[in-house]
Write an enzyme that holds these catalytic residues in place. Structure first.
Site, PDB file in Angstrom:
ATOM      1  N   VAL A 470      48.700  36.845  40.533  1.00 56.33           N
ATOM      2  CA  VAL A 470      47.830  35.702  40.836  1.00 56.33           C
ATOM      3  C   VAL A 470      48.561  34.386  40.589  1.00 56.33           C
ATOM      4  CG1 VAL A 470      45.673  34.525  40.261  1.00 56.33           C
ATOM      5  CG2 VAL A 470      45.748  37.026  40.333  1.00 56.33           C
ATOM      6  N   THR A 549      46.074  34.655  33.151  1.00 55.01           N
ATOM      7  CA  THR A 549      46.520  35.850  32.439  1.00 55.01           C
ATOM      8  C   THR A 549      45.296  36.693  32.083  1.00 55.01           C
ATOM      9  OG1 THR A 549      46.278  35.013  30.170  1.00 55.01           O
ATOM     10  CG2 THR A 549      48.284  34.386  31.350  1.00 55.01           C
ATOM     11  N   LYS A 573      38.975  36.324  31.865  1.00 53.93           N
ATOM     12  CA  LYS A 573      37.545  36.476  31.556  1.00 53.93           C
ATOM     13  C   LYS A 573      37.244  36.499  30.062  1.00 53.93           C
ATOM     14  CE  LYS A 573      36.897  39.519  35.544  1.00 53.93           C
ATOM     15  NZ  LYS A 573      38.335  39.770  35.768  1.00 53.93           N
ATOM     16  N   GLU A 600      35.135  30.139  37.788  1.00 49.00           N
ATOM     17  CA  GLU A 600      34.507  30.749  38.967  1.00 49.00           C
ATOM     18  C   GLU A 600      35.091  32.113  39.280  1.00 49.00           C
ATOM     19  OE1 GLU A 600      32.034  31.538  41.229  1.00 49.00           O
ATOM     20  OE2 GLU A 600      31.898  29.369  41.544  1.00 49.00           O
ATOM     21  N   VAL A 603      34.108  36.144  38.110  1.00 54.30           N
ATOM     22  CA  VAL A 603      33.086  37.057  38.632  1.00 54.30           C
ATOM     23  C   VAL A 603      33.436  37.618  40.002  1.00 54.30           C
ATOM     24  CG1 VAL A 603      30.670  37.234  39.364  1.00 54.30           C
ATOM     25  CG2 VAL A 603      31.255  36.006  37.271  1.00 54.30           C
ATOM     26  N   ALA A 605      36.353  36.534  42.303  1.00 57.18           N
ATOM     27  CA  ALA A 605      37.556  35.921  42.889  1.00 57.18           C
ATOM     28  C   ALA A 605      37.187  34.544  43.439  1.00 57.18           C
ATOM     29  CB  ALA A 605      38.176  36.829  43.947  1.00 57.18           C
ATOM     30  N   LEU A 607      34.818  33.891  45.671  1.00 60.16           N
ATOM     31  CA  LEU A 607      33.426  33.776  46.113  1.00 60.16           C
ATOM     32  C   LEU A 607      32.682  32.734  45.264  1.00 60.16           C
ATOM     33  CD1 LEU A 607      32.392  37.513  46.680  1.00 60.16           C
ATOM     34  CD2 LEU A 607      32.941  35.800  48.404  1.00 60.16           C
ATOM     35  N   LYS A 676      31.330  40.711  33.818  1.00 58.78           N
ATOM     36  CA  LYS A 676      30.909  39.827  34.909  1.00 58.78           C
ATOM     37  C   LYS A 676      29.399  39.618  34.919  1.00 58.78           C
ATOM     38  CE  LYS A 676      34.845  40.880  37.935  1.00 58.78           C
ATOM     39  NZ  LYS A 676      35.311  41.461  39.186  1.00 58.78           N
TER      40      LYS A 676
END
Length: 808
Positions: A470, A549, A573, A600, A603, A605, A607, A676
């Site tokens: 990422v 990370t 997260k 954001e 939960v 990516a 979206l 999530k």
């Protein structure tokens, strides 16, 4: 500024000024800085520029170069010492000046100039002899010595120009000529101590221009003209085309020292148009005049003053006591200490004054002595002094007609964590000044410039932690979109630091994105505490920590960053799914310190799930139920598992594609989905912990033991278990989906059979879906659906969050 002094000064000046009445009306005076004449090439360049000005009558005043002036001062001061050999030092300087004359002028023109230069150096030597005999350096002698470089350079320019041009005169000779060249500094015009002036030559030139009624005075130098802010600190600072007299004086009292303030006051008193030019960019100039063109700009410039100390006098003994302020200022006046800024609250409980730092200790001592009895009685507190502060000021004539200017100023500073120690504003509403810590000055100037000059670009200074799938995609996207967001959105996204598990590199001016990996390889050993400490220390405006990370240590630095009004964008997260109290603290810190804590991508990516949920809540709607497929990984796995290939192989494919967490067990155990749904429930206003969520796991217990490789081996051994799950779903004409739900304060995750009539049935590849049931979306839910995994889409979600941090 009291301008009545100048009326008296002019009367005295008329008695002393060393020239007779001019019959020619001079349209302009050019003051030429001697520092521009440091080499033969530069002298020739300047001479040509002057020739271009000869279309109308002008006077050219030439000052000495600061290097020679300083040498002369040093020699003069040392001449006080008995036995000091000033002659040898003077001889060396004289030889260089004579060599310059021989290099610039043809032989036929050299003789009078060489003679003139020798006479001036003879005068210097005679003055130094007198100083040595007296054993002291009288101010008059020092002023005479200070004027010699100006006389030499002005005569040299006269000699160059008169060789090819007619109608040129020097000093008091040839009054009828159109071009008149004079030294900018000559001691006989001074009615006040030249040693106390910022620029004695400015004062002399101003008096000359006013006496001869010259309407325009130009100052030529190689510095900047007036700018909207210090261009060495604010990259987007722009030249100021014109200033009113009042605006110029307000700016001059701060860091834009273009001219001696007393000289400017004299020119203003006589309504002279003043123009500043940088000869390296003659098309860029600033004019100071009585009437300026109308403009929509609220402010003209942002200025600052360094090396300031703030002194506070406070106590109940001040309240309602007439003459208290007079005692404060009389005490400082007696100590010859200038007060730069004054701030007093209506309660009369305290007075703050700003003075130059060199005077701070003396001022504090003087005030302590003046209020000794009140301090002993306890009605006045001990005098407090805060050092290392700066004054920043907004200046502009239009502020008085635009309410809210101060609110905009203080809001911009507050959002960037810049604390204001004292405030002052004059009744004319042309200046708003604030005292801040000197460490915040650069950031403050840039922040205010962004706020008040909208044509400039806003800048984000990003510190990226994580260069995995990422992280790499994120940097690639920023590089690809760099020009677009700069010109289309007026945002410059500067990656000021990069850190991974091995190395870290910080470049405040910005990493060149095309070779960021090389920059990182040349960095130092990675340490997240050191990395974030350096981020905080740099204190760049609009700084953002970007965590891409899955590391448990990085979130521990979030609070430190947020407390400095620096935003955090987390793909990680862990922070948002930590204990509820920790999550709440981070949200509260972001609110308290006017920055952003955005996650954001935690939960779905890229979206817009959390953003949409927040909008629902803010608009007054209420969430009743949420149903979601929140694992792009699990959706990919169950969409691709048809029993023909082992379940373990499909999972391994998902990991290779970058859809899983670094440890795929977090996805397949349901832990990631639990996090999530918990984050969504918290964002909806509910207090929820991981232990409150029911998890119906589909993995055999043996799969969760050992390392990742053991996980794959155990899945291979339990292939029959996975086939059995698939067959049961097929028997009901259903698909396997790992579903998260939240209703009536309860959350649960688990594998379900989803039939065709359900919205979740038609999910393909790595898609996610969230269904919000609310007061407004009761029968038909609000549906958000799309790709919920993958490095590219996750990076784009992080990218979007980064850009959101600038939009307060």
């Amino acid at each position: 500024m009291n301008l009545s002094y100048y009326t008296w000064a002019l009367a005295e000046f008329r008695k002393k000024i060393p020239f007779t009445h001019f019959t020619t009306t001079f349209m302009k005076l050019i003051k030429l800085e001697g520092n521009l004449l440091s080499s033969p090439n530069k002298i020739n360049q300047i001479s040509q520029l002057l020739v271009d000005q000869f279309s109308s009558p002008i006077t050219i005043a030439v000052s000495g170069d600061s290097f020679t002036e300083n040498l002369f001062k040093e020699i003069a001061k040392k001449s006080v010492e008995e036995g000091f050999n000033f002659s040898d030092q003077i001889s060396v300087i004289e030889s260089k000046h004579l060599a310059l004359v021989r290099e610039i002028l043809p032989i036929t023109n050299q003789s009078p100039v060489l003679s003139f230069v020798k006479k001036r150096f003879n005068e210097l030597e005679d003055l130094c002899k007198g100083i040595q005999l007296l054993g002291e350096a009288p101010e008059k002698a020092l002023e005479e010595i200070n004027s010699i470089p100006s006389k030499i350079l002005s005569y040299l320019i006269y000699s160059i120009l008169s060789a090819d041009q007619k109608n040129i005169s020097y000093h008091a000779i040839g009054e009828q000529n159109n071009i008149h060249i004079i030294p900018a500094l000559y001691s006989s015009v001074s009615n006040r101590s030249m040693q106390s002036m910022q620029s004695p030559s400015d004062w002399a030139v101003a008096k000359y221009a006013c006496e001869v009624n010259i309407p325009v005075v130009e100052f030529w130098n190689n510095k900047n003209t007036y700018y909207t802010a210090d261009p060495f600190i604010v990259k987007n600072a722009k030249p100021i085309t014109d200033l009113s007299y009042e605006e110029a004086i307000e700016l001059l009292n701060y860091d834009q020292h273009m001219i001696d303030p007393v000289a400017l006051g004299l020119l203003i008193e006589n309504k002279v148009l003043v123009r500043f030019l940088n000869i390296n960019q003659p098309e860029i100039f600033t004019e100071i005049k009585n009437e300026v063109s109308s403009t929509k700009e609220i402010i003209k410039g942002i200025s600052s003053l360094d090396e300031i100390s703030l002194i506070s006098i406070e106590g109940s003994g001040m309240i309602g006591v007439p003459g208290f302020a007079k005692r404060v200022f009389s005490s400082l006046y007696d100590a010859n200490i200038n007060v730069i800024l004054i701030s007093q609250g209506a309660s009369e409980h305290s007075i703050c004054i700003a003075v130059k730092s060199v005077n701070a200790a003396h001022a504090s001592k003087q005030l302590s002595q003046s209020f000794e009895h009140e301090i002993e009685a306890g009605v006045i507190k001990k005098i407090k002094c805060i050092n290392d502060v700066s004054i920043i000021a907004l200046v502009g004539d239009n502020m008085r007609s635009h309410p809210g200017t101060s609110g905009k100023m203080f809001g911009a500073l507050g959002r960037n964590g810049i604390n204001i120690l004292a405030i002052a504003q004059g009744a004319n509403e042309k200046n708003i000044s604030a005292v801040i810590k000197s460490a915040d000055k650069s950031k403050a100037l840039n922040v205010l410039h962004e706020s008040f000059f909208e044509f400039t670009k806003k800048e984000i200074n990003a510190f990226v932690v994580g260069t995995g799938n990422v992280g790499k995609k994120l940097i690639q996207q920023i590089e690809k979109q760099f020009n677009h967001i700069e010109f289309a959105q007026n945002i410059r996204l500067n990656i000021a630091g990069i850190c991974n598990s091995r190395l870290m590199a910080i470049q405040p001016s910005g990493v060149i994105l095309s070779n960021w990996e090389e920059v990182l390889q040349q960095g130092s050993i990675s340490d997240i505490e050191t990395f974030t400490d350096e981020m905080v220390k740099l204190n760049l405006r609009n700084s953002v920590l970007i965590d891409v990370t899955a590391n448990q240590i990085v979130p521990e630095t979030y609070s430190k960053v947020l407390k400095k009004s620096m935003s955090v964008v987390a793909c990680n997260k862990i922070a948002a799914s930590d204990r509820y109290s920790k999550y709440k603290d981070l949200k509260a810190l972001a609110l308290e310190y006017n920055c952003k804590f955005l996650f954001e991508t935690n939960v779905g990516a890229a979206l817009p799930i959390i953003g949409t949920l927040n909008d629902i809540i803010k608009s007054g709607d209420r969430i009743h139920k949420m149903e979601a497929v929140l694992s792009g990984t699990l959706n990919y796995v169950f969409n691709h598992y048809n029993g023909e290939r082992p379940f373990a192989e499909v999972v391994r494919d998902a990991q290779k594609e970058g859809y899983t967490e670094p440890d795929p067990r977090l996805d397949l155990s349901g832990t990631d989905v639990m996090r999530k749904i918990m984050i969504l429930a918290r964002e909806a206003g509910h207090t929820l912990e991981m232990s409150d969520i029911a998890c119906n796991s589909f993995l055999p217990e043996s799969c969760m033991k050992g390392d990742v490789e053991n996980f794959y081996n155990e899945m291979q051994k339990n292939e029959s278990h996975f086939k059995d799950l698939l067959n049961k779903a097929n028997e009901q004409n259903a698909k396997l989906k790992f579903v998260a739900s939240f209703e009536n304060g309860k959350a649960a995750v688990g594998l379900k059979h989803i039939r065709p009539e359900n919205e979740m049935f038609h999910l393909y590849g790595k898609d996610n879906i969230v269904l919000f049931y609310t007061d407004r979306y009761f029968d038909q839910p609000l549906v958000i659906k799309g790709a919920g995994a993958g490095a590219d889409v996750t990076a784009s979600g992080v990218f979007a969050d980064i850009l959101r941090t600038i939009n307060q």
